[in-house]
Motif scaffolding. Sequence first.
Motif, PDB file in Angstrom:
ATOM      1  N   SER A   1      56.232  37.036  62.045  1.00  0.00           N
ATOM      2  CA  SER A   1      56.540  38.064  62.948  1.00  0.00           C
ATOM      3  C   SER A   1      55.170  38.180  63.512  1.00  0.00           C
ATOM      4  O   SER A   1      54.722  39.273  64.422  1.00  0.00           O
ATOM      5  N   MET A   2      53.984  37.544  63.037  1.00  0.00           N
ATOM      6  CA  MET A   2      52.633  37.864  63.529  1.00  0.00           C
ATOM      7  C   MET A   2      52.310  37.344  64.889  1.00  0.00           C
ATOM      8  O   MET A   2      53.107  36.505  65.399  1.00  0.00           O
ATOM      9  N   SER A   3      51.243  37.913  65.657  1.00  0.00           N
ATOM     10  CA  SER A   3      50.777  37.078  66.861  1.00  0.00           C
ATOM     11  C   SER A   3      49.184  37.059  66.684  1.00  0.00           C
ATOM     12  O   SER A   3      48.872  36.412  67.792  1.00  0.00           O
ATOM     13  N   GLU A   4      48.511  37.392  65.857  1.00  0.00           N
ATOM     14  CA  GLU A   4      47.284  37.142  65.589  1.00  0.00           C
ATOM     15  C   GLU A   4      46.949  36.075  64.455  1.00  0.00           C
ATOM     16  O   GLU A   4      47.618  36.198  63.350  1.00  0.00           O
ATOM     17  N   GLU A   5      46.244  34.846  64.788  1.00  0.00           N
ATOM     18  CA  GLU A   5      45.827  34.052  64.007  1.00  0.00           C
ATOM     19  C   GLU A   5      44.660  34.410  62.955  1.00  0.00           C
ATOM     20  O   GLU A   5      44.044  35.393  63.150  1.00  0.00           O
ATOM     21  N   GLN A   6      44.950  33.987  61.530  1.00  0.00           N
ATOM     22  CA  GLN A   6      43.917  34.067  60.696  1.00  0.00           C
ATOM     23  C   GLN A   6      43.449  32.834  60.134  1.00  0.00           C
ATOM     24  O   GLN A   6      44.073  32.081  59.708  1.00  0.00           O
ATOM     25  N   LEU A   7      42.148  32.655  60.190  1.00  0.00           N
ATOM     26  CA  LEU A   7      41.678  31.463  59.891  1.00  0.00           C
ATOM     27  C   LEU A   7      41.063  31.329  58.680  1.00  0.00           C
ATOM     28  O   LEU A   7      40.388  30.217  58.146  1.00  0.00           O
ATOM     29  N   GLN A   8      41.035  32.438  57.829  1.00  0.00           N
ATOM     30  CA  GLN A   8      40.546  32.342  56.336  1.00  0.00           C
ATOM     31  C   GLN A   8      41.597  31.577  55.695  1.00  0.00           C
ATOM     32  O   GLN A   8      42.666  31.378  56.051  1.00  0.00           O
ATOM     33  N   GLY A   9      41.031  31.152  54.534  1.00  0.00           N
ATOM     34  CA  GLY A   9      42.076  30.173  53.762  1.00  0.00           C
ATOM     35  C   GLY A   9      42.275  30.666  52.205  1.00  0.00           C
ATOM     36  O   GLY A   9      42.180  31.815  51.961  1.00  0.00           O
ATOM     37  N   LYS A  10      42.852  29.898  51.620  1.00  0.00           N
ATOM     38  CA  LYS A  10      42.845  30.178  50.114  1.00  0.00           C
ATOM     39  C   LYS A  10      41.824  30.289  49.113  1.00  0.00           C
ATOM     40  O   LYS A  10      40.684  29.705  49.731  1.00  0.00           O
ATOM     41  N   THR A  11      42.107  31.007  48.180  1.00  0.00           N
ATOM     42  CA  THR A  11      40.744  30.971  47.040  1.00  0.00           C
ATOM     43  C   THR A  11      41.026  29.685  46.330  1.00  0.00           C
ATOM     44  O   THR A  11      41.910  28.649  46.741  1.00  0.00           O
ATOM     45  N   GLU A  12      40.015  29.537  45.525  1.00  0.00           N
ATOM     46  CA  GLU A  12      39.602  28.225  44.656  1.00  0.00           C
ATOM     47  C   GLU A  12      41.001  28.142  43.817  1.00  0.00           C
ATOM     48  O   GLU A  12      41.564  26.960  43.507  1.00  0.00           O
ATOM     49  N   ALA A  13      41.503  29.149  43.313  1.00  0.00           N
ATOM     50  CA  ALA A  13      42.921  29.339  42.430  1.00  0.00           C
ATOM     51  C   ALA A  13      43.867  28.862  43.532  1.00  0.00           C
ATOM     52  O   ALA A  13      44.907  27.938  42.908  1.00  0.00           O
ATOM     53  N   GLY A  14      44.046  29.306  44.612  1.00  0.00           N
ATOM     54  CA  GLY A  14      45.127  28.800  45.540  1.00  0.00           C
ATOM     55  C   GLY A  14      45.014  27.417  45.825  1.00  0.00           C
ATOM     56  O   GLY A  14      45.963  26.801  45.895  1.00  0.00           O
ATOM     57  N   ASP A  15      43.816  27.027  46.212  1.00  0.00           N
ATOM     58  CA  ASP A  15      43.759  25.621  46.668  1.00  0.00           C
ATOM     59  C   ASP A  15      44.230  24.658  45.297  1.00  0.00           C
ATOM     60  O   ASP A  15      44.861  23.626  45.459  1.00  0.00           O
ATOM     61  N   GLN A  16      43.797  24.942  43.992  1.00  0.00           N
ATOM     62  CA  GLN A  16      43.989  24.273  42.916  1.00  0.00           C
ATOM     63  C   GLN A  16      45.781  24.158  42.676  1.00  0.00           C
ATOM     64  O   GLN A  16      46.202  23.472  42.294  1.00  0.00           O
ATOM     65  N   LEU A  17      46.227  25.293  42.915  1.00  0.00           N
ATOM     66  CA  LEU A  17      47.568  25.544  42.696  1.00  0.00           C
ATOM     67  C   LEU A  17      48.575  24.673  43.796  1.00  0.00           C
ATOM     68  O   LEU A  17      49.348  24.071  43.342  1.00  0.00           O
ATOM     69  N   PHE A  18      48.128  24.516  44.891  1.00  0.00           N
ATOM     70  CA  PHE A  18      48.761  24.016  45.922  1.00  0.00           C
ATOM     71  C   PHE A  18      48.582  22.511  45.940  1.00  0.00           C
ATOM     72  O   PHE A  18      49.366  21.653  46.368  1.00  0.00           O
ATOM     73  N   CYS A  19      47.358  21.979  45.512  1.00  0.00           N
ATOM     74  CA  CYS A  19      46.828  20.696  45.238  1.00  0.00           C
ATOM     75  C   CYS A  19      47.816  20.311  44.087  1.00  0.00           C
ATOM     76  O   CYS A  19      48.326  18.929  44.393  1.00  0.00           O
ATOM     77  N   ALA A  20      48.068  20.885  43.249  1.00  0.00           N
ATOM     78  CA  ALA A  20      48.866  20.582  41.948  1.00  0.00           C
ATOM     79  C   ALA A  20      50.418  20.605  42.443  1.00  0.00           C
ATOM     80  O   ALA A  20      51.165  19.909  41.738  1.00  0.00           O
ATOM     81  N   GLY A  21      50.803  21.667  43.101  1.00  0.00           N
ATOM     82  CA  GLY A  21      52.136  21.821  43.497  1.00  0.00           C
ATOM     83  C   GLY A  21      52.676  22.624  42.487  1.00  0.00           C
ATOM     84  O   GLY A  21      53.981  22.462  42.559  1.00  0.00           O
ATOM     85  N   SER A  22      52.281  23.201  41.652  1.00  0.00           N
ATOM     86  CA  SER A  22      52.654  23.879  40.412  1.00  0.00           C
ATOM     87  C   SER A  22      51.792  24.677  39.827  1.00  0.00           C
ATOM     88  O   SER A  22      50.549  24.521  39.825  1.00  0.00           O
ATOM     89  N   PHE A  23      52.291  25.690  39.151  1.00  0.00           N
ATOM     90  CA  PHE A  23      51.433  26.637  38.373  1.00  0.00           C
ATOM     91  C   PHE A  23      50.891  25.568  37.035  1.00  0.00           C
ATOM     92  O   PHE A  23      51.819  25.032  36.708  1.00  0.00           O
ATOM     93  N   PRO A  24      49.817  26.114  36.294  1.00  0.00           N
ATOM     94  CA  PRO A  24      49.559  25.304  35.169  1.00  0.00           C
ATOM     95  C   PRO A  24      50.524  25.847  34.259  1.00  0.00           C
ATOM     96  O   PRO A  24      51.001  26.864  34.065  1.00  0.00           O
ATOM     97  N   PRO A  25      50.568  24.918  33.142  1.00  0.00           N
ATOM     98  CA  PRO A  25      51.553  25.171  32.049  1.00  0.00           C
ATOM     99  C   PRO A  25      50.986  26.091  31.126  1.00  0.00           C
ATOM    100  O   PRO A  25      51.234  25.716  29.894  1.00  0.00           O
ATOM    101  N   ILE A  26      50.626  27.145  31.647  1.00  0.00           N
ATOM    102  CA  ILE A  26      49.993  28.374  30.715  1.00  0.00           C
ATOM    103  C   ILE A  26      50.776  29.584  30.953  1.00  0.00           C
ATOM    104  O   ILE A  26      51.194  29.992  31.872  1.00  0.00           O
ATOM    105  N   LYS A  27      50.650  30.566  30.029  1.00  0.00           N
ATOM    106  CA  LYS A  27      51.122  31.905  30.151  1.00  0.00           C
ATOM    107  C   LYS A  27      50.212  32.609  31.198  1.00  0.00           C
ATOM    108  O   LYS A  27      48.795  32.700  30.683  1.00  0.00           O
TER     109      LYS A  27
END
Length: 131
Positions: free
Chosen positions: A21-47
């Motif tokens: 439903s947005m109309s304004e673009e956001q050019l900021q990206g993911k954090t380092e943790a976000g990049d790692q998560l999405f590169c791996a395609g999963s959460f790490p196998p830790i609690k």
Amino acid sequence: MYDHMILTALDYLDQVQRCASMSEEQLQGKTEAGDQLFCAGSFPPIKIRLPDGPENTPSNSETVDDLIRGLATVLQRMYEWEENLNAINPNYKVRHGGFGWLNAREWFDLVGMHFRHHLRQKAELDLKLEF
């Protein structure tokens, strides 16, 4: 655990809706943790320990039927969004507290990653309980 998975999935799908439903673009990206998560395609196998608080404390008051209805709602909403994700501008983003700015596709994919994370934990616990 299932209550937490359902509520989290519904929240993530609400973020998909917000992106759509947005109309304004956001050019900021993911954090380092976000990049790692999405590169791996999963959460790490830790609690992963979340801060204490009512939003992070699942209820155990739901019946099995309540949980089945909740899971059905998650599936229905995922089916509805799956067809429309490619039409949402990938620069329409909502900030996640730990992973940074995520677009609709990323929020949608996070649902599956979160479910797999907890189901993996459940499988490990089931093995321990087998003796």
